[in-house]
Design a protein around this motif. Sequence first.
Motif, short mmCIF file in Angstrom:
data_model
loop_
_atom_site.label_atom_id
_atom_site.label_comp_id
_atom_site.label_asym_id
_atom_site.label_seq_id
_atom_site.Cartn_x
_atom_site.Cartn_y
_atom_site.Cartn_z
N HIS A 122 -37.69 96.14 39.52
CA HIS A 122 -36.63 97.06 39.10
C HIS A 122 -36.90 98.48 39.58
O HIS A 122 -36.01 99.31 39.56
N GLN A 166 -41.36 91.85 37.01
CA GLN A 166 -39.98 92.26 36.75
C GLN A 166 -39.86 93.78 36.74
O GLN A 166 -38.95 94.35 37.34
N THR A 221 -38.56 83.37 37.83
CA THR A 221 -37.97 83.66 36.52
C THR A 221 -36.50 84.04 36.65
O THR A 221 -35.72 83.84 35.71
N GLU A 222 -36.11 84.58 37.79
CA GLU A 222 -34.73 85.00 38.03
C GLU A 222 -33.86 83.87 38.58
O GLU A 222 -32.64 83.90 38.47
N ARG A 223 -34.49 82.91 39.24
CA ARG A 223 -33.84 81.69 39.74
C ARG A 223 -32.62 81.98 40.62
O ARG A 223 -31.49 81.60 40.29
N PRO A 224 -32.82 82.62 41.77
CA PRO A 224 -31.70 82.78 42.71
C PRO A 224 -31.29 81.42 43.26
O PRO A 224 -32.05 80.45 43.21
N TRP A 278 -41.93 86.32 40.24
CA TRP A 278 -40.81 86.97 39.57
C TRP A 278 -39.49 86.28 39.91
O TRP A 278 -38.65 86.06 39.04
N LEU A 279 -39.31 85.92 41.19
CA LEU A 279 -38.09 85.22 41.58
C LEU A 279 -37.92 83.91 40.81
O LEU A 279 -36.80 83.52 40.47
N ARG A 281 -26.21 84.01 44.80
CA ARG A 281 -27.28 85.00 44.86
C ARG A 281 -28.36 84.46 45.78
O ARG A 281 -29.02 83.47 45.48
#
Length: 260
Positions: free
Chosen positions: A8, A4, A53-56, A50-51, A24
């Motif tokens: 960023h 993450q 955890t972000e769940r696009p 990482w994606l 998204r």
Amino acid sequence: MDGQEALHRGYEVYRSPVDGGTMRIVFIADAHLRGTEDENQRRLVEFLDWLATERPDKLVILGDLFEFWTGFNGVIYSHYFPVLKGFEHLKNAGTEIIYLEGNHDFSLGPFFTGFLGAKVYRDSATIELDGKRFYLAHGDIVDPSLGYNLWRWFLRSPIFRLILMVVHPSFMWKIAMRLSDRGKLYPERASTIERRHREFAKRRIMAGYDVVVLAHSHIQGIERLTTDRKEGIYANPGGWREACKYMVYQDGEFMLKKYS
């Protein structure tokens, strides 16, 4: 540094709005992964984790993620196990995977459609997103040369399928890596491909598409194109192989990014 924090630190090269939109979607292409010792693969696995955890909503892969993959013989190369596990994590997190086959990865078959539940398209796809008509493709189908199109046909032909049934996968892997070393994409060729992509995108926009997304040239960019009939967007996420480039579509806006 965790995934993450690393993401960023990425940069946004350019933003381009498309009217409306809430989805998204992440676009990646042209990683040309070569196995477990490939640093690009390690970085991509980190990115996929990482994606998850972000769940696009969707991950769109625009081809040539792998340096070599064919589903004709049902072989799953162990060289790619880490990244395949990353895709599994992403699927389990609820992200839909869409795969446009490239010129290095084709006939992806049962593993991607069955195990990962991915939507796989051989040449191109027309998809409605946020009320807009998207045209998606790897981009090699734009190449007009007879030699390339014959080679592309051969790789998807029953003849090549028969060869794969006879030749041991480990030997075929060595052949594929040797051929790929001879087929590097040079800057002048990439620029020619990109010019063809823009002209192709204009024709697709004239045919009624709002957005055309292609890869293959490895050149990252977003451009608003105006034709006699309408205006549209041409976008290219760039090559993951070159500095881990990717693209995001969110809230009706395209953003070019780099994972660092």
